[in-house]
Motif scaffolding. Structure first.
Motif, PDB file in Angstrom:
ATOM      1  N   ARG A  29       0.881  -1.171   0.000  1.00 58.35           N
ATOM      2  CA  ARG A  29       0.000   0.000   0.000  1.00 58.35           C
ATOM      3  C   ARG A  29       0.911   1.210   0.000  1.00 58.35           C
ATOM      4  N   VAL A  30       0.826   1.975  -1.052  1.00 57.15           N
ATOM      5  CA  VAL A  30       1.792   3.065  -1.226  1.00 57.15           C
ATOM      6  C   VAL A  30       1.105   4.346  -1.674  1.00 57.15           C
ATOM      7  N   GLY A  31       1.681   5.445  -1.247  1.00 61.09           N
ATOM      8  CA  GLY A  31       1.270   6.747  -1.740  1.00 61.09           C
ATOM      9  C   GLY A  31       2.228   7.184  -2.840  1.00 61.09           C
ATOM     10  N   HIS A  40      -0.457  11.101  12.202  1.00 59.78           N
ATOM     11  CA  HIS A  40      -1.765  11.597  12.671  1.00 59.78           C
ATOM     12  C   HIS A  40      -1.590  12.784  13.636  1.00 59.78           C
ATOM     13  N   ALA A  84      -7.698   2.984  14.036  1.00 61.95           N
ATOM     14  CA  ALA A  84      -8.810   3.923  13.791  1.00 61.95           C
ATOM     15  C   ALA A  84      -8.358   5.103  12.947  1.00 61.95           C
ATOM     16  N   LYS A  85      -7.047   5.316  12.905  1.00 57.37           N
ATOM     17  CA  LYS A  85      -6.503   6.486  12.205  1.00 57.37           C
ATOM     18  C   LYS A  85      -6.131   6.168  10.761  1.00 57.37           C
ATOM     19  N   VAL A  86      -6.298   4.925  10.371  1.00 54.93           N
ATOM     20  CA  VAL A  86      -5.963   4.502   9.001  1.00 54.93           C
ATOM     21  C   VAL A  86      -7.249   4.510   8.170  1.00 54.93           C
ATOM     22  N   GLY A 119     -10.446   9.458  14.665  1.00 61.93           N
ATOM     23  CA  GLY A 119     -10.457   8.774  13.377  1.00 61.93           C
ATOM     24  C   GLY A 119      -9.443   9.337  12.412  1.00 61.93           C
ATOM     25  N   PRO A 120      -9.484   8.855  11.186  1.00 59.43           N
ATOM     26  CA  PRO A 120      -8.484   9.289  10.201  1.00 59.43           C
ATOM     27  C   PRO A 120      -8.669  10.744   9.807  1.00 59.43           C
ATOM     28  N   VAL A 121      -7.582  11.339   9.357  1.00 55.48           N
ATOM     29  CA  VAL A 121      -7.657  12.686   8.812  1.00 55.48           C
ATOM     30  C   VAL A 121      -7.400  12.593   7.303  1.00 55.48           C
ATOM     31  N   ARG A 162      -5.809  12.520   4.002  1.00 52.97           N
ATOM     32  CA  ARG A 162      -4.425  12.259   3.610  1.00 52.97           C
ATOM     33  C   ARG A 162      -4.374  11.975   2.121  1.00 52.97           C
ATOM     34  N   GLU A 176      -4.139  10.059  -1.184  1.00 59.23           N
ATOM     35  CA  GLU A 176      -4.608   8.697  -1.419  1.00 59.23           C
ATOM     36  C   GLU A 176      -3.445   7.713  -1.539  1.00 59.23           C
ATOM     37  N   SER A 177      -3.688   6.503  -1.089  1.00 56.84           N
ATOM     38  CA  SER A 177      -2.676   5.460  -1.287  1.00 56.84           C
ATOM     39  C   SER A 177      -3.309   4.319  -2.064  1.00 56.84           C
ATOM     40  N   ASN A 178      -2.461   3.557  -2.710  1.00 59.31           N
ATOM     41  CA  ASN A 178      -2.959   2.482  -3.568  1.00 59.31           C
ATOM     42  C   ASN A 178      -2.561   1.123  -3.035  1.00 59.31           C
TER      43      ASN A 178
END
Lengths: 750, 270
Positions: free
Chosen positions: A8-10, A69, A642-644, B234-236, B238, B240-242
């Motif tokens: 999983r990459v940006g 985060h 939860a932050k992902v 929760g998430p912020v 960001r 996008e990731s693949n």
């Protein structure tokens, strides 16, 4: 097996890739982490790593997204007299912590200070903490959140074989003809291991898979045989299997005679557990039990695993021991494809046990054995008189906090406000101490209660080791700097030791190192000659080989794939890690008592006990049983997951799974909000109606600790633990179901 | 200041000498409790030295030898003689800490007062032992319930402790005790009695009073703690990731992997 790559990459233009190890679960997959200008940008599985060959699970793929985060702590904080937090310098925070510790110890003794740590730190950090607590401060109050997940592993291995240490390797799953999963939802807990098992299933010699779980989980659905055991009756089921093995002569008489004790007593204990009786007790049809026993008994190679379905249940240690017994009975241990796999859950829970950061002493040394303590004292250069305190467990630590016996509690990298059973009592205990919280995140339920908050580096921001469930020590590399002023737990502990002026017998600093590599060398020296011997390892070796399995020393320079290949077990009084404990009271034999019952000739014990009814009573007021468990997309109390984005989207909120017929009877429809009421607390969540849970049972995922919403499964778990391992019984609460206003069917959303 | 830390180490060594020979499980528990008491005392004086910025204590080999010798000689005759010797040594700690307290002020005085009182409690325990030694309170006190006795391993809980521990469970567990079979109930009472919090309570609330002191009561939570409105965030937003996954020809693995990254498939199994 053909390697495959998962990533999983940006944005990756100009990214630097660093080899490391996944920090999510106990499988210990090799990874490569991408970074650009001090930021993490992606992750991929290492196709040359022996554990995963390029594979990764959803959590492992997403973990890097939590590092950046905004809830990361960047500066220490102190709580002021008005209750609010204010930022402060490290010097101010650490001076306060050291002062509180010394004040508490001087006035009340070292027992007034406690450390509650994690299964997510690094070996070097646990080891340093263990040394500070045991040799520096002299407090026995040190335990880990592994008490909630794998304490039973250690106790069962000690009881059966004499010492902790899982005997097998992951390679055994591919060599097995039959895989038995006792309370182990591998498809959601150990995703990469399950991929390996599924790959084996597609191979030339597919293993038969038996899943033992009250629910029809993803694991159970893929298994060849599902034994839907009634909650709280595990031991009856395994006793039934043991009886079948004996009755059908599917055991290895020569192995038993040469390598075990207790066969006659075992045969007597399991005799009442006929297939019909087991069906009556467990709800598992007699024919299915007979099939399972036949597969287990007649397959040349059998691997078994236990996990929380066993460890967090009634009669936990006895059940885990009974699974060990099953393998001993058949002589299926120490050979390819043959192992009782008492499974670790967290990425470094093995290290807490090895280094003595939980209720054990470093190197699996026996606290009650003066020779073991003298050896440890010599390695640490401290007076032996200060060692040998009876280890204290987490439930005892929280009870002491509640009772006002502990004055200072330091929590490292874990979130007991959301994860410990009987939540109201736990919160009261946490409020009753001077609470120091060391955590990467400021937004955890426990950090909210802290008097001092110390921001820590997390995975990807520090170097050290994590040992996986097959005893493989892997190297975790620092890829980026931690945010702001956050420091690694090791740096903080070294600083604390120096501020407290903890010294050895010569007056030299107790902790004479500061870097992870130096800490690892200290640990290697401490572990040399013990069962978890790391003395032959080096960081370079770990990085190059994709980890090494202990023991690794001069005798085994490349590590050790399997224990007990020569089935000599460390049960002799001079070797044993702990004297046998009574399964009903948890009380251990004294050294003199143990000498009288110790098996001779390095033999293991065939152990099981009779079934007893679970303790939280089901009655007219509380007619259902609540069990808890995990979801594949989250880890523990979701402080990271939860932050992902992808993980939070996959599983945003909790639910209560209710059997369709039960729901109909109660007039509850899918999505209706319900209140699950136990004798000590409640959970409010939407009802997920279906047939994955059996009749009379509700299932609640344990990840949701939100203190404002009554979502925590631990709010209803009783303050009861297995007497031997002291692992809380989090999988059996008597409850009733009440419908409340509102609807939520998030699981139907795309 | 006398070298209390070194004297504590020497006392522990002498108790270790007795422990090595003791075969009576009740006395093993008693000796371990005495040892831990002195380990705690050592920790206290060491912490006081740190607070006062004094160097850590040096070992005191002569005292250690004398004390070990006393203990071991006593052991060669009987457990009683050994425990009598330990009581005599314990009394010397009580006297020494009392003198130190009287010579001190402020925090230092408080610490020595605490240490003197703990020594006094241990003298009481060693003086008032009965035929049996309860593995919780180290005495043998009468009470309305039966004594709890088990073998393999040997366990002895006195009648008073039985009653006290039975009453000490959290309310939801206490309400169920009667519904459990007697053997199970008693096992859970034994388990609780032998836990550290319960043993500590016996020291703080029983030994203190019997030794003529005020009971030690630590801070107690005021009922259930008020709720904290805290949840992990929760998430912020960001970049996008693949997700990139290469194929496998292992059919079962492939099927599972597809399920894993298709939320609805996994949700259907919850």
């Amino acid at each position: 097996v053909k390697p495959r790559t998962m990533a999983r990459v940006g944005e990756l233009a100009g990214a630097k890739w660093t080899k490391s190890t996944c920090g999510l679960c106990s499988i210990g997959c090799g990874v490569e982490v991408a970074s650009i200008d001090g930021e993490l940008r992606g992750i991929r599985g290492r196709s040359d790593h022996p554990v995963n060959l390029g594979r990764l699970g959803p959590k492992g793929l997403g973990q890097w997204q939590a590092n950046a985060h905004p809830s990361r702590g960047t500066t220490p904080r102190l709580r002021g007299p008005e209750g609010g937090w204010s930022e402060c310098s490290w010097d101010a925070a650490m001076t306060r912590v050291a002062r509180e510790i010394d004040d508490a110890i001087s006035m009340h003794g070292p027992g007034a200070v406690a450390f509650y740590n994690s299964g997510q730190l690094l070996l070097e950090e646990y080891y340093t903490l263990s040394k500070i607590a045991r040799a520096g401060l002299g407090t026995p109050n040190i335990d880990s959140n592994t008490r909630l997940c794998t304490a039973t592993v250690a106790e069962s291995l000690v009881a059966s074989f004499g010492a902790d240490g899982p005997p097998g390797s992951f390679a055994d799953f591919e060599a097995a003809d039959c895989i038995v999963l006792f309370g182990h939802n591998a498809a959601e807990q150990s995703t990469v291991l399950w991929m390996r098992i599924m790959a084996a299933k597609s191979g030339p010699r597919p293993p038969k898979i038996i899943a033992i779980d009250p629910r029809r989980t993803a694991t159970a659905a893929a298994a060849d045989l599902h034994l839907a055991v009634r909650p709280g009756t595990n031991i009856a089921l395994i006793n039934g299997i043991l009886r079948q093995l004996i009755h059908k002569r599917w055991f290895d008489r020569a192995f038993i005679q040469a390598n075990t004790v207790g066969f006659e007593e075992l045969a007597r204990t399991v005799e009442p557990y006929s297939p019909a009786k087991v069906e009556e007790l467990t709800g598992v049809p007699a024919s299915k039990l007979e099939t399972a026993a036949e597969w287990i008994g007649t397959s040349p190679a059998v691997v078994s695993t236990c996990l929380q379905g066993v460890y967090q249940s009634h009669q936990a240690t006895a059940t885990a021991c009974a699974v060990n017994t099953m393998h001993l009975l058949m002589g299926k241990i120490g050979k390819p494809g043959c192992a009782p796999f008492q499974f670790a859950g967290q990425p470094s829970s093995m290290n807490t046990r090895e280094t003595g950061a939980d209720g054990a002493y470093p190197g699996y040394r026996n606290w009650a054995n003066p020779t073991h303590m003298k050896d440890l004292a010599k390695r640490w250069n401290v007076p032996v008189e200060l060692l040998g305190k009876k280890p204290v467990t987490a439930p005892e630590i929280f009870e002491q906090c509640f009772e006002g016996q502990i004055r200072v509690l330091v929590v490292l990298g874990t979130n007991p406000a959301a994860s410990f059973p009987d939540r109201d009592r736990t919160l009261a205990a946490l409020r009753n101490v001077f609470l120091v919280v060391m955590d990467p995140f400021m937004d955890t339920e426990t950090a909210a209660l802290a008097d001092v908050y110390l921001p820590t580096a997390m995975w990807g921001e520090k170097t050290g080791c994590m040992t996986n469930a097959e005893r493989r020590c892997n190297l975790v590399e620092k890829v980026i700097e931690p945010p702001g002023e956050a420091k690694s737990d090791l740096e903080i502990l070294v600083d604390l030791s120096r501020r407290l002026n903890l010294v050895d017998k010569s007056g030299a600093p107790l902790i004479q190192y500061s870097s992870p590599a130096e800490a690892f060398e200290d640990w290697k020296a401490c572990s040399a000659g013990t069962i978890p011997d790391y003395s032959g390892m080096s960081y370079k070796m770990l990085a190059e080989r994709g980890g090494v399995q202990w023991p690794c020393n001069k005798e085994h320079p490349d590590g050790t794939e399997r224990l007990y290949v020569d089935p000599t077990f460390p049960t002799a009084p001079e070797l044993v890690e702990g004297a046998l404990k009574d399964f009903q009271t948890g009380h251990a034999h004294t050294p003199h008592e143990y000498k009288a019952i110790a098996p001779d000739g390095g033999r293991a014990r065939l152990l099981t006990v009779a079934f007893e009814e679970p303790l939280d009573t089901v009655d007219a007021s509380f007619p259902f049983v609540a069990i808890s468990g995990r979801q594949v997309y989250h880890w523990h109390t979701r402080t990271k997951t939860a932050k992902v984005p992808e993980l939070a989207e996959a599983a945003p909120r909790g639910f209560v799974a209710i059997f369709a017929r039960d729901a109909t009877k109660l007039g509850i429809e899918d999505g209706d909000m319900v209140r699950i009421v136990a004798r000590r607390g409640q959970v409010i969540a939407p009802a997920k109606v279906g047939e994955n849970v059996p009749e009379g049972v509700v299932f609640i995922p344990f990840h949701y600790g939100d203190l404002a919403l009554d979502a925590s499964a631990d709010a209803i778990a009783p303050d009861l633990a297995d007497p031997v391992s002291k692992q809380p019984v989090q999988k059996y609460s008597a409850v009733r179901i009440e419908r409340v206003d509102g609807r939520d069917r998030w699981w139907r959303e795309p | 200041m006398k070298n209390f830390a070194a004297r504590e180490l020497a006392m522990i060594a002498s108790i270790d000498g007795a422990l090595a020979k003791e075969s009576n499980p009740e006395l093993v528990v008693l000796l371990r409790a005495l040892k831990e008491g002195h380990q705690e005392a050592h920790g206290q004086v060491a912490a006081l030295a740190r607070l006062e910025h004094r160097p850590p204590a040096k070992p005191w080999p002569l005292a250690s030898m004398v004390m070990q010798l006393e203990g071991l000689l006593a052991r060669s005759y009987s457990a009683k003689a050994s425990l009598d010797a330990l009581r005599s040594l314990e009394h010397s700690f009580e006297v020494a800490y009392t003198e130190a307290r009287d010579d001190s002020e402020g925090k230092r005085r408080d610490v020595f007062d605490h240490l003197a009182k703990r020594s006094s409690q241990r003298v009481y325990v060693l003086t008032h032992r009965g035929t049996h030694t309860c593995m919780r309170c180290l005495l043998d006190r009468p009470g309305p319930d039966e004594r709890l006795v088990r073998e393999r391993p040997h366990i002895y809980i006195c009648a008073a402790c039985h009653t006290e521990v039975r009453a000490s469970f959290p309310p939801d567990i206490k309400a169920q005790l009667e519904a459990w079979p007697a053997r199970v109930r008693e096992s859970r009472i034994i388990e609780r009695a032998l836990g550290r919090p319960s043993k500590q309570k016996a020291k703080d609330e029983i030994h203190t009073v019997l030794a003529g002191q005020d009971r030690i009561v630590g801070p107690k939570p005021a009922g259930n703690a008020p709720r904290v409105e805290q949840r992990v965030s929760g998430p912020v937003e960001r970049p996008e990731s693949n997700l990139v996954i290469t194929a496998t020809d292992a059919e079962h693995e492939s099927t599972y992997t597809e399920q894993l990254f298709d939320y609805q498939s996994m949700r259907a199994r919850w």
